[in-house]
Design an enzyme around this catalytic site. Sequence first.
Site, mmCIF file in Angstrom:
data_model
loop_
_atom_site.group_PDB
_atom_site.id
_atom_site.type_symbol
_atom_site.label_atom_id
_atom_site.label_comp_id
_atom_site.label_asym_id
_atom_site.label_seq_id
_atom_site.Cartn_x
_atom_site.Cartn_y
_atom_site.Cartn_z
ATOM 1 N N ARG A 1 11.665 -2.668 11.594
ATOM 2 C CA ARG A 1 10.419 -2.138 12.160
ATOM 3 C C ARG A 1 9.925 -3.050 13.277
ATOM 4 O O ARG A 1 9.924 -4.276 13.123
ATOM 5 C CB ARG A 1 9.366 -2.019 11.050
ATOM 6 C CG ARG A 1 8.795 -0.624 10.950
ATOM 7 C CD ARG A 1 7.941 -0.482 9.739
ATOM 8 N NE ARG A 1 6.620 -1.082 9.937
ATOM 9 C CZ ARG A 1 5.611 -0.880 9.110
ATOM 10 N NH1 ARG A 1 5.769 -0.107 8.053
ATOM 11 N NH2 ARG A 1 4.446 -1.441 9.327
ATOM 12 N N ARG B 1 -9.659 0.787 8.331
ATOM 13 C CA ARG B 1 -9.247 -0.594 8.582
ATOM 14 C C ARG B 1 -10.287 -1.380 9.366
ATOM 15 O O ARG B 1 -10.060 -2.556 9.657
ATOM 16 C CB ARG B 1 -7.953 -0.572 9.399
ATOM 17 C CG ARG B 1 -6.710 -1.004 8.618
ATOM 18 C CD ARG B 1 -5.522 -0.846 9.553
ATOM 19 N NE ARG B 1 -4.372 -1.569 9.146
ATOM 20 C CZ ARG B 1 -3.308 -1.047 8.538
ATOM 21 N NH1 ARG B 1 -3.299 0.221 8.213
ATOM 22 N NH2 ARG B 1 -2.265 -1.788 8.257
ATOM 23 N N ARG C 1 -1.134 -9.513 12.852
ATOM 24 C CA ARG C 1 -1.616 -8.499 11.901
ATOM 25 C C ARG C 1 -2.489 -9.143 10.814
ATOM 26 O O ARG C 1 -3.492 -8.578 10.387
ATOM 27 C CB ARG C 1 -0.428 -7.740 11.286
ATOM 28 C CG ARG C 1 0.215 -6.795 12.298
ATOM 29 C CD ARG C 1 1.622 -6.424 11.908
ATOM 30 N NE ARG C 1 1.693 -5.596 10.731
ATOM 31 C CZ ARG C 1 2.812 -5.389 10.032
ATOM 32 N NH1 ARG C 1 3.944 -5.953 10.412
ATOM 33 N NH2 ARG C 1 2.805 -4.613 8.987
ATOM 34 N N LYS D 1 0.837 -1.209 0.000
ATOM 35 C CA LYS D 1 0.000 0.000 0.000
ATOM 36 C C LYS D 1 0.870 1.256 0.000
ATOM 37 O O LYS D 1 0.693 2.140 -0.827
ATOM 38 C CB LYS D 1 -0.921 0.031 1.247
ATOM 39 C CG LYS D 1 -1.890 -1.132 1.326
ATOM 40 C CD LYS D 1 -2.799 -1.022 2.541
ATOM 41 C CE LYS D 1 -2.079 -1.165 3.871
ATOM 42 N NZ LYS D 1 -1.606 -2.522 4.188
ATOM 43 N N ARG E 1 11.640 -6.918 5.200
ATOM 44 C CA ARG E 1 11.680 -5.525 5.670
ATOM 45 C C ARG E 1 12.248 -5.454 7.092
ATOM 46 O O ARG E 1 12.946 -4.510 7.437
ATOM 47 C CB ARG E 1 10.273 -4.917 5.622
ATOM 48 C CG ARG E 1 10.260 -3.449 6.027
ATOM 49 C CD ARG E 1 8.960 -2.762 5.734
ATOM 50 N NE ARG E 1 7.894 -3.259 6.572
ATOM 51 C CZ ARG E 1 6.608 -2.916 6.420
ATOM 52 N NH1 ARG E 1 6.248 -2.084 5.457
ATOM 53 N NH2 ARG E 1 5.695 -3.389 7.228
HETATM 54 P P1 B4P Z 1 4.536 -1.556 2.288
HETATM 55 O O1 B4P Z 1 4.106 -0.844 1.078
HETATM 56 O O2 B4P Z 1 5.402 -0.802 3.258
HETATM 57 O O3 B4P Z 1 3.378 -2.194 3.178
HETATM 58 P P2 B4P Z 1 2.001 -1.609 3.585
HETATM 59 O O4 B4P Z 1 1.010 -2.553 3.002
HETATM 60 O O5 B4P Z 1 1.860 -0.162 3.261
HETATM 61 O O6 B4P Z 1 2.083 -1.520 5.156
HETATM 62 P P3 B4P Z 1 1.577 -2.181 6.447
HETATM 63 O O7 B4P Z 1 0.187 -2.727 6.350
HETATM 64 O O8 B4P Z 1 2.670 -3.092 6.856
HETATM 65 O O9 B4P Z 1 1.616 -0.992 7.472
HETATM 66 P P4 B4P Z 1 0.799 0.308 7.870
HETATM 67 O O10 B4P Z 1 1.819 1.362 7.903
HETATM 68 O O11 B4P Z 1 -0.420 0.575 7.049
HETATM 69 O O12 B4P Z 1 5.271 -2.873 1.817
HETATM 70 C C1 B4P Z 1 5.755 -3.847 2.721
HETATM 71 C C2 B4P Z 1 7.102 -4.382 2.280
HETATM 72 O O13 B4P Z 1 6.997 -5.045 1.028
HETATM 73 C C3 B4P Z 1 8.145 -3.274 2.081
HETATM 74 O O14 B4P Z 1 9.380 -3.736 2.574
HETATM 75 C C4 B4P Z 1 8.197 -3.080 0.568
HETATM 76 O O15 B4P Z 1 9.478 -2.655 0.122
HETATM 77 C C5 B4P Z 1 7.893 -4.469 0.065
HETATM 78 N N1 B4P Z 1 7.178 -4.450 -1.199
HETATM 79 C C6 B4P Z 1 6.178 -3.581 -1.552
HETATM 80 N N2 B4P Z 1 5.724 -3.870 -2.792
HETATM 81 C C7 B4P Z 1 6.451 -4.965 -3.216
HETATM 82 C C8 B4P Z 1 6.436 -5.750 -4.415
HETATM 83 N N3 B4P Z 1 5.589 -5.477 -5.412
HETATM 84 N N4 B4P Z 1 7.280 -6.800 -4.498
HETATM 85 C C9 B4P Z 1 8.119 -7.090 -3.476
HETATM 86 N N5 B4P Z 1 8.196 -6.372 -2.311
HETATM 87 C C10 B4P Z 1 7.358 -5.324 -2.199
HETATM 88 O O16 B4P Z 1 0.295 -0.039 9.367
HETATM 89 C C11 B4P Z 1 1.170 -0.373 10.424
HETATM 90 C C12 B4P Z 1 0.392 -0.547 11.752
HETATM 91 O O17 B4P Z 1 -0.180 0.732 12.162
HETATM 92 C C13 B4P Z 1 -0.808 -1.483 11.750
HETATM 93 O O18 B4P Z 1 -0.440 -2.837 11.948
HETATM 94 C C14 B4P Z 1 -1.660 -0.915 12.940
HETATM 95 O O19 B4P Z 1 -1.158 -1.337 14.188
HETATM 96 C C15 B4P Z 1 -1.438 0.579 12.821
HETATM 97 N N6 B4P Z 1 -2.485 1.240 12.015
HETATM 98 C C16 B4P Z 1 -2.289 1.916 10.845
HETATM 99 N N7 B4P Z 1 -3.463 2.384 10.362
HETATM 100 C C17 B4P Z 1 -4.421 1.991 11.257
HETATM 101 C C18 B4P Z 1 -5.842 2.133 11.300
HETATM 102 N N8 B4P Z 1 -6.511 2.770 10.331
HETATM 103 N N9 B4P Z 1 -6.517 1.602 12.350
HETATM 104 C C19 B4P Z 1 -5.879 0.967 13.341
HETATM 105 N N10 B4P Z 1 -4.533 0.772 13.350
HETATM 106 C C20 B4P Z 1 -3.810 1.277 12.313
#
Ligand code: B4P
Length: 199
Positions: free
Chosen positions: A133, A88, A144, A13, A127
């Site tokens: 992290r 979420r 998660r 995302k 990661r």
């Molecule tokens: P990211 O792009 O960083 O992952 P994400 O889906 O955005 O993030 P995530 O769900 O982990 O965290 P968030 O900050 O929203 O990619 C992950 C990894 O994969 C990276 O290392 C990237 O380089 C790699 N990657 C990406 N695309 C790739 C591809 N195509 N091929 C290979 N590798 C790839 O949330 C973190 C925490 O915050 C939650 O668990 C929760 O505790 C809290 N939180 C956030 N929003 C909340 C909400 N609305 N309500 C309640 N809690 C919340």
Amino acid sequence: MIGIIFGPPGSGKGTQAARIESEFGLAHLSTGDILRAEVARGTPIGKEAGRIMAAGDLVPDELIVDIVRGRLPEAEAGAGVLLDGFPRTLRQAQALDTMLEQEGHRVDLVVALDVPEADLVARLLHRAEVEGRADDTRETITERMHEYHGRTEAVLEHYRKQGVQVEMIDGTGAPDTVFGHILSLAGKGRWREKRQSAT
Ligand code: B4P
């Protein structure tokens, strides 16, 4: 244009949101980034959220909704908003709908990244090695995923029922390949209408 980038933890995302933000000039609002900044600054919100995030749980809806309520009006003032990691839960989605309604807006598009769980776990463990992290341990990742299936997935159905355009995107290729799939959407449906009316 109000868009949501949606998907399980590690689906990319944040990675795709950065590309969409620069391609379409949308304001990127990531609740995960905001929370991590609060944790880094050691604010009261950060202290409360940090413990919960490190356990892999979702931060309370009230706290998240207050954060978004404080930032949404400024973000809405521009060409559009891309919400990343929010909503979420169903309660967050309902709160968002109410906030948008008050401004005469609604969610226009949900882009949902689809990635098999084994790939998600591998990405997050990778990661952990690179960025260290706190919420990327094997145990936390399991929690998660559990939260995602139990509480977050239902948000997609919430928007489908409202007739919002929900697009499933194959999130398994390289980041640029995935972004290519997203770009090919940009000519479709409400995204196209909104882009045309913004230009
Ligand atoms: P990211 O792009 O960083 O992952 P994400 O889906 O955005 O993030 P995530 O769900 O982990 O965290 P968030 O900050 O929203 O990619 C992950 C990894 O994969 C990276 O290392 C990237 O380089 C790699 N990657 C990406 N695309 C790739 C591809 N195509 N091929 C290979 N590798 C790839 O949330 C973190 C925490 O915050 C939650 O668990 C929760 O505790 C809290 N939180 C956030 N929003 C909340 C909400 N609305 N309500 C309640 N809690 C919340």
